[in-house]
Design a protein around this motif. Structure first.
Motif, mmCIF file in Angstrom:
data_model
loop_
_atom_site.group_PDB
_atom_site.id
_atom_site.type_symbol
_atom_site.label_atom_id
_atom_site.label_comp_id
_atom_site.label_asym_id
_atom_site.label_seq_id
_atom_site.Cartn_x
_atom_site.Cartn_y
_atom_site.Cartn_z
ATOM 1 N N VAL A 54 -25.431 -3.926 6.035
ATOM 2 C CA VAL A 54 -24.286 -3.609 5.188
ATOM 3 C C VAL A 54 -24.118 -2.097 5.063
ATOM 4 C CG1 VAL A 54 -23.367 -3.741 2.840
ATOM 5 C CG2 VAL A 54 -24.404 -5.756 3.894
ATOM 6 N N THR A 55 -25.219 -1.409 4.833
ATOM 7 C CA THR A 55 -25.164 0.052 4.688
ATOM 8 C C THR A 55 -24.620 0.704 5.954
ATOM 9 O OG1 THR A 55 -27.054 0.032 3.168
ATOM 10 C CG2 THR A 55 -26.506 2.127 4.218
ATOM 11 N N LYS A 56 -25.087 0.234 7.113
ATOM 12 C CA LYS A 56 -24.617 0.784 8.379
ATOM 13 C C LYS A 56 -23.127 0.537 8.567
ATOM 14 C CE LYS A 56 -25.412 0.557 13.374
ATOM 15 N NZ LYS A 56 -26.205 -0.085 14.471
ATOM 16 N N SER A 57 -22.675 -0.665 8.212
ATOM 17 C CA SER A 57 -21.269 -1.011 8.365
ATOM 18 C C SER A 57 -20.389 -0.171 7.446
ATOM 19 C CB SER A 57 -21.057 -2.498 8.071
ATOM 20 O OG SER A 57 -19.689 -2.848 8.171
ATOM 21 N N LEU A 58 -20.828 -0.014 6.190
ATOM 22 C CA LEU A 58 -20.043 0.758 5.227
ATOM 23 C C LEU A 58 -20.061 2.247 5.562
ATOM 24 C CD1 LEU A 58 -21.003 -0.942 1.832
ATOM 25 C CD2 LEU A 58 -18.935 -1.274 3.186
ATOM 26 N N MET A 59 -21.234 2.758 5.921
ATOM 27 C CA MET A 59 -21.350 4.186 6.196
ATOM 28 C C MET A 59 -20.586 4.587 7.450
ATOM 29 S SD MET A 59 -22.998 5.646 3.760
ATOM 30 C CE MET A 59 -22.245 4.446 2.634
ATOM 31 N N ALA A 60 -20.427 3.649 8.396
ATOM 32 C CA ALA A 60 -19.670 3.952 9.604
ATOM 33 C C ALA A 60 -18.228 4.325 9.277
ATOM 34 C CB ALA A 60 -19.689 2.753 10.561
ATOM 35 N N VAL A 61 -17.728 3.795 8.179
ATOM 36 C CA VAL A 61 -16.376 4.130 7.721
ATOM 37 C C VAL A 61 -16.417 5.190 6.628
ATOM 38 C CG1 VAL A 61 -14.261 3.226 6.675
ATOM 39 C CG2 VAL A 61 -15.549 1.819 8.290
ATOM 40 N N THR A 62 -17.357 5.041 5.714
ATOM 41 C CA THR A 62 -17.419 5.934 4.547
ATOM 42 C C THR A 62 -17.676 7.384 4.926
ATOM 43 O OG1 THR A 62 -18.091 4.239 2.960
ATOM 44 C CG2 THR A 62 -18.792 6.485 2.509
ATOM 45 N N ILE A 63 -18.625 7.622 5.833
ATOM 46 C CA ILE A 63 -19.005 9.005 6.146
ATOM 47 C C ILE A 63 -17.844 9.790 6.767
ATOM 48 C CG2 ILE A 63 -20.492 10.439 7.597
ATOM 49 C CD1 ILE A 63 -22.731 8.432 7.077
ATOM 50 N N PRO A 64 -17.222 9.298 7.857
ATOM 51 C CA PRO A 64 -16.109 10.087 8.415
ATOM 52 C C PRO A 64 -14.891 10.140 7.494
ATOM 53 C CG PRO A 64 -16.319 7.983 9.562
ATOM 54 C CD PRO A 64 -17.515 8.116 8.688
ATOM 55 N N THR A 65 -14.620 9.035 6.770
ATOM 56 C CA THR A 65 -13.465 9.035 5.873
ATOM 57 C C THR A 65 -13.695 9.971 4.696
ATOM 58 O OG1 THR A 65 -13.108 6.706 6.443
ATOM 59 C CG2 THR A 65 -11.867 7.571 4.591
ATOM 60 N N THR A 66 -14.915 9.954 4.158
ATOM 61 C CA THR A 66 -15.249 10.888 3.078
ATOM 62 C C THR A 66 -15.170 12.322 3.584
ATOM 63 O OG1 THR A 66 -16.720 9.271 2.045
ATOM 64 C CG2 THR A 66 -16.999 11.569 1.392
ATOM 65 N N GLY A 67 -15.638 12.546 4.807
ATOM 66 C CA GLY A 67 -15.535 13.883 5.393
ATOM 67 C C GLY A 67 -14.091 14.338 5.494
ATOM 68 N N LEU A 68 -13.222 13.419 5.913
ATOM 69 C CA LEU A 68 -11.789 13.738 6.021
ATOM 70 C C LEU A 68 -11.199 14.059 4.658
ATOM 71 C CD1 LEU A 68 -9.105 13.863 7.585
ATOM 72 C CD2 LEU A 68 -8.921 11.379 7.296
ATOM 73 N N ARG A 69 -11.496 13.194 3.677
ATOM 74 C CA ARG A 69 -10.947 13.402 2.334
ATOM 75 C C ARG A 69 -11.539 14.643 1.684
ATOM 76 N NH1 ARG A 69 -8.891 9.360 -0.767
ATOM 77 N NH2 ARG A 69 -8.567 11.078 -2.239
ATOM 78 N N LEU A 70 -12.829 14.889 1.921
ATOM 79 C CA LEU A 70 -13.460 16.084 1.366
ATOM 80 C C LEU A 70 -12.835 17.343 1.960
ATOM 81 C CD1 LEU A 70 -17.283 15.256 1.194
ATOM 82 C CD2 LEU A 70 -15.738 15.734 -0.709
ATOM 83 N N PHE A 71 -12.542 17.279 3.234
ATOM 84 C CA PHE A 71 -11.903 18.429 3.873
ATOM 85 C C PHE A 71 -10.550 18.704 3.241
ATOM 86 C CE2 PHE A 71 -9.024 20.131 7.122
ATOM 87 C CZ PHE A 71 -9.668 21.326 7.407
ATOM 88 N N HIS A 72 -9.749 17.638 3.067
ATOM 89 C CA HIS A 72 -8.441 17.798 2.425
ATOM 90 C C HIS A 72 -8.595 18.305 0.997
ATOM 91 C CE1 HIS A 72 -5.905 16.394 5.594
ATOM 92 N NE2 HIS A 72 -6.420 15.182 5.629
#
Length: 442
Positions: free
Chosen positions: A216-234
């Motif tokens: 579950v962690t791997k599945s969620l982090m696969a989306v969460t990490i890059p999406t959070t990176g994108l949102r954090l950048f914005h």
């Protein structure tokens, strides 16, 4: 497709009322804080959004994608592991915030209690994010629509009531404005998380497939990490942008006070009016992510193409009339709502930024649903670098000033929208003119 449009209409209707309330909130802030106070409030608010993004870890997106793509008997196990993970991360973030926030200089110009409001915001956002993701993935948009509307209504009542009953100095008035925002998030947390727990307990007694915590962690982090990176950048660039703009303006010879007042008119008046119709774009975003994710998982190319065409038509149907109204009635709008004729020219000049952002928001949701988050991230970096460079280069010239800043903002929005659009068209096999071209690219 009918579920998609019902969800969009429901969220858009609630968002229309919510944005109207937000409009009134900004009017109250403009009158209560004045141009200088509004400039300070608008300068700190992107930092608040940055904290919200860090606290949410983009769980609404990762959980909604999981729920939309996976079988229903896997949802309970995933949510159980996601909740435990969130509680651990939330505790860690609170501890880090307690030690770090006192040393962040951006808060030095504000009331000392603002820092502790941000600490309180972290658990509210983190736990609410789980519920938001679940309801997004299940296409239960009614709960999200009501919570968004309820939050704005509570903020308005608190803000208007407190300002009506008491009188504050500027520093305390800004603190009250931020406190009412946090208070409204508390109300949403109570509502959404309670509704989530009720459904979570019902799922416990169904036939469920157990998933490992690592899976579950791997599945969620696969989306969460890059999406959070994108949102954090914005969020980071949005937090830096006010200071870049004000610094650039001071290089033209303006005082710090004058630069802050001009930024207050730009962000608190022109941008508030111009992005008012964006509630439709955000409604599309919320519904698009799980819908596109599900269609991508099923390799339903026809749905992806048809959906893009309809989303572009919907955006054009409200986007073009909106900017025409801004161009024709800019001064009437700024005077009517904010008693400021000075911001009218900013509203007129920013029309490309508004229009292309209306298209940009659902396109970003499309890229997330297609699994092209890294592409969206890279394109955002390029467009922001160019935008900031132009804002500084032109905004610091006495002959341009704020007009140069606006040119940079417009350039960034246009470039990013076009990059996202071409990427989506290429991925789903459709031409620039929205006609069939080739096969879906996995």
């Amino acid at each position: 497709m009918n579920i998609f449009f019902r969800g969009v209409l429901l969220l858009a209707a609630a968002a229309l009322v919510g944005e109207s309330i937000e409009f009134i909130v900004n009017m109250i802030l403009a009158r209560q804080l004045g141009e200088l106070g509004l400039g300070h409030y608008m300068s700190i608010f992107p930092t608040v959004i940055l904290i919200i993004i860090i606290a949410s870890l983009e769980l609404p997106i990762s959980i909604s994608k999981f729920v939309a793509e996976k079988e229903e008997n896997q949802h309970y196990s995933m949510l159980k592991h996601a909740t435990k993970l969130t509680l651990i991360l939330t505790a860690a973030m609170i501890i880090i915030a307690v030690f770090i926030l006192p040393y962040i200089p951006v808060f030095n110009s504000y009331h000392p209690l603002v820092r502790w409001l941000m600490v309180l915001l972290i658990p509210l956002i983190s736990l609410t994010s789980i519920a938001r993701g679940f309801f997004m993935g299940k296409q239960q948009m009614g709960k999200l629509a009501f919570s968004n509307l309820f939050r704005k209504f509570v903020q308005l009542i608190l803000l208007a009531g407190i300002y009506q009953l008491f009188s504050f100095d500027r520093e305390t008035a800004i603190l009250i404005a931020l406190a009412t925002f946090v208070g409204s998030e508390l109300v949403v947390f109570v509502y959404l998380f309670t509704a989530y727990l009720l459904q979570f307990r019902k799922m416990k007694y169904q036939s469920n497939q157990d998933l490992s915590a690592g899976e579950v962690t791997k599945s969620l982090m696969a989306v969460t990490i890059p999406t959070t990176g994108l949102r954090l950048f914005h969020a980071f660039t949005n937090a830096v942008q006010p200071f870049l703009i004000k610094y650039s303006l001071t290089l033209t010879g303006l005082s710090d006070v004058a630069a802050t007042e001009q930024f207050g008119l730009l962000a608190g008046v022109a941008i508030t009016i111009g992005f008012f119709p964006a509630f439709i774009a955000h409604s599309l975003l919320v519904v698009l992510i799980p819908t596109v994710s599900e269609a991508t998982a099923k390799k339903d190319v026809d749905t992806l193409k048809m959906l893009l065409i309809r989303v572009m038509k919907i955006t054009a149907a409200y986007g073009f009339p909106a900017v025409i109204i801004f161009l024709l009635f800019s001064e009437k709008l700024t005077v009517m709502f904010f008693h400021s004729a000075s911001a009218a020219v900013y509203l007129e000049l920013l029309w490309p930024c508004f229009l292309f952002t209306f298209f940009l928001i659902p396109l970003q949701a499309y890229l997330i649903g297609l699994g092209l988050i890294t592409t969206a991230f890279i394109q955002s970096i390029w467009s922001t670098v160019i935008s900031f460079f132009l804002m500084y280069l032109l905004g610091s010239q006495p002959s341009f000033g704020m007009h140069g800043v606006i040119i940079g903002m417009n350039a960034g929005s246009v470039l990013l929208m076009l990059l996202h659009y071409f990427s989506v068209c290429k991925a789903i096999g459709i031409t620039f003119w929205l006609s069939a071209r080739n096969n879906f690219q996995e």
